[in-house]
Motif scaffolding. Structure first.
Motif, PDB file in Angstrom:
ATOM      1  N   LYS A 158      29.484  55.325  10.821  1.00 22.67           N
ATOM      2  CA  LYS A 158      28.727  55.619  12.038  1.00 22.67           C
ATOM      3  C   LYS A 158      28.824  54.500  13.079  1.00 22.67           C
ATOM      4  N   ILE A 159      29.214  53.316  12.636  1.00 23.46           N
ATOM      5  CA  ILE A 159      29.296  52.171  13.550  1.00 23.46           C
ATOM      6  C   ILE A 159      30.248  52.453  14.706  1.00 23.46           C
ATOM      7  N   ALA A 160      31.369  53.105  14.433  1.00 16.67           N
ATOM      8  CA  ALA A 160      32.338  53.386  15.503  1.00 16.67           C
ATOM      9  C   ALA A 160      31.698  54.230  16.599  1.00 16.67           C
ATOM     10  N   GLY A 164      30.697  52.971  20.423  1.00 16.26           N
ATOM     11  CA  GLY A 164      31.270  53.727  21.526  1.00 16.26           C
ATOM     12  C   GLY A 164      30.208  54.265  22.471  1.00 16.26           C
ATOM     13  N   ARG A 165      29.067  54.633  21.923  1.00 12.86           N
ATOM     14  CA  ARG A 165      27.994  55.217  22.737  1.00 12.86           C
ATOM     15  C   ARG A 165      27.165  54.153  23.446  1.00 12.86           C
ATOM     16  N   TYR A 166      26.795  53.110  22.730  1.00 13.29           N
ATOM     17  CA  TYR A 166      25.872  52.118  23.283  1.00 13.29           C
ATOM     18  C   TYR A 166      26.571  50.885  23.851  1.00 13.29           C
ATOM     19  N   ARG A 167      27.808  50.629  23.444  1.00 15.25           N
ATOM     20  CA  ARG A 167      28.508  49.428  23.912  1.00 15.25           C
ATOM     21  C   ARG A 167      29.927  49.767  24.368  1.00 15.25           C
ATOM     22  N   SER A 172      36.733  48.937  20.485  1.00 11.90           N
ATOM     23  CA  SER A 172      36.709  49.120  19.032  1.00 11.90           C
ATOM     24  C   SER A 172      37.928  49.919  18.601  1.00 11.90           C
ATOM     25  N   VAL A 173      38.669  49.399  17.634  1.00  6.57           N
ATOM     26  CA  VAL A 173      39.921  50.011  17.203  1.00  6.57           C
ATOM     27  C   VAL A 173      39.825  50.380  15.727  1.00  6.57           C
ATOM     28  N   LEU A 174      39.901  51.680  15.423  1.00  5.24           N
ATOM     29  CA  LEU A 174      39.955  52.133  14.037  1.00  5.24           C
ATOM     30  C   LEU A 174      41.332  51.841  13.467  1.00  5.24           C
ATOM     31  N   ALA A 217      36.951  64.231  12.238  1.00  2.74           N
ATOM     32  CA  ALA A 217      37.851  63.218  12.809  1.00  2.74           C
ATOM     33  C   ALA A 217      37.864  61.949  11.971  1.00  2.74           C
ATOM     34  N   ILE A 218      36.723  61.616  11.376  1.00  5.65           N
ATOM     35  CA  ILE A 218      36.663  60.445  10.495  1.00  5.65           C
ATOM     36  C   ILE A 218      37.412  60.715   9.202  1.00  5.65           C
TER      37      ILE A 218
END
Length: 268
Positions: A158-160, A164-167, A172-174, A217-218
């Motif tokens: 969920k961190i990704a 992406g939403r808050y920062r 951020s690169v998966l 997608a994850i």
């Protein structure tokens, strides 16, 4: 490329002068470091040879960061800085230690990983590299908050979405490393308070009971970059140079962001 192989390459290409690790376990990732290091785990059981100047901290990461000057091992934490204009170190002029490379592999629940990031970011800057482990579970069982499998990622995936939403100011690169992926974050800003100010809101929104509804997608690793592509990119030289020159965020971050996005975007 396996997770520890990827982390080994990050140690090389990032040119990190120090290293922080949250979640030590048996020391398999810690043994990769060759620079001054802090490693935090409330119940570590290191069984491998460590070849760096390391401060092993037997504590939770929350308790560690609550200490006064937690990075003191990294060459003093706060230390006098030479006044370049006058060629001397004036009394009372101090600089905090800045983390170059950090690895978050502690408790596999998103709120713990988020707090680790928040604490690490306070001691980082735009040239820092922050890595989350276990962000690409292979199935819903691995992603459960209540562990019932051997291999376990928890809901750190969920961190990704949270970043992406808050920062959106961060990049951020998966990374499609084996077995359960990693997330590399660039552009840390210790002055940004969004996550700290909205932490309770975030937890309320993302903490849900099992089974977790892991996005397809994850599970399918959509948008995840091959680790070989990321560590082989040319932007690392610019990052190392900017750090060595002490370039400020206003001069260096946007060109670096564009360079990383160029590499990542071209491989999607």
């Amino acid at each position: 490329m396996k997770r520890h192989e990827f982390l080994r390459e990050l140690h090389k290409v990032s040119g990190n002068r120090n290293y922080l690790e949250i979640g030590v376990n048996d020391g398999r990732s810690l043994k990769l470091s060759r620079v001054p290091t802090i490693a935090v785990d409330p119940a570590f059981k290191v069984v491998t040879e460590i070849r760096c100047d390391v401060h092993l901290v037997k504590a939770t990461s929350d308790d560690f960061f609550a200490r006064d000057n937690p990075l003191v091992h990294l060459k003093g934490g706060r230390h006098p800085v030479r006044n370049l204009r006058r060629g001397r170190s004036p009394l009372g002029y101090w600089r905090r230690a800045v983390l170059d490379l950090s690895f978050i592999d502690g408790m596999h629940l998103f709120e713990y990983a988020l707090r680790d990031f928040m604490n690490i970011e306070r001691h980082s800057d735009w040239t820092s590299v922050i890595v989350f482990d276990d962000v690409l579970p292979r199935n819903v069982d691995e992603a459960a908050r209540d562990r019932h499998t051997g291999a376990w990622t928890g809901d750190v995936y969920k961190i990704a979405e949270i970043l992406g939403r808050y920062r959106p100011d961060l990049l951020s690169v998966l990374v499609d490393s084996r077995p359960t992926g990693q997330l590399v974050v660039f552009g840390a800003n210790p002055r940004n308070r969004v996550l700290r100010d909205r932490y309770d809101e975030i937890v309320a929104a993302y903490e849900v009971p099992d089974p977790q509804k892991v996005p397809e997608a994850i599970l399918d690793r959509v948008g995840a970059v091959a680790p070989e592509v990321l560590v082989g990119a040319g932007f690392w030289r610019a990052l190392r140079r900017a750090r060595a020159l002490g370039l400020g965020r206003s001069r260096g971050w946007e060109p670096l962001r564009a360079a990383v996005e160029g590499v990542v975007g071209s491989r999607l």
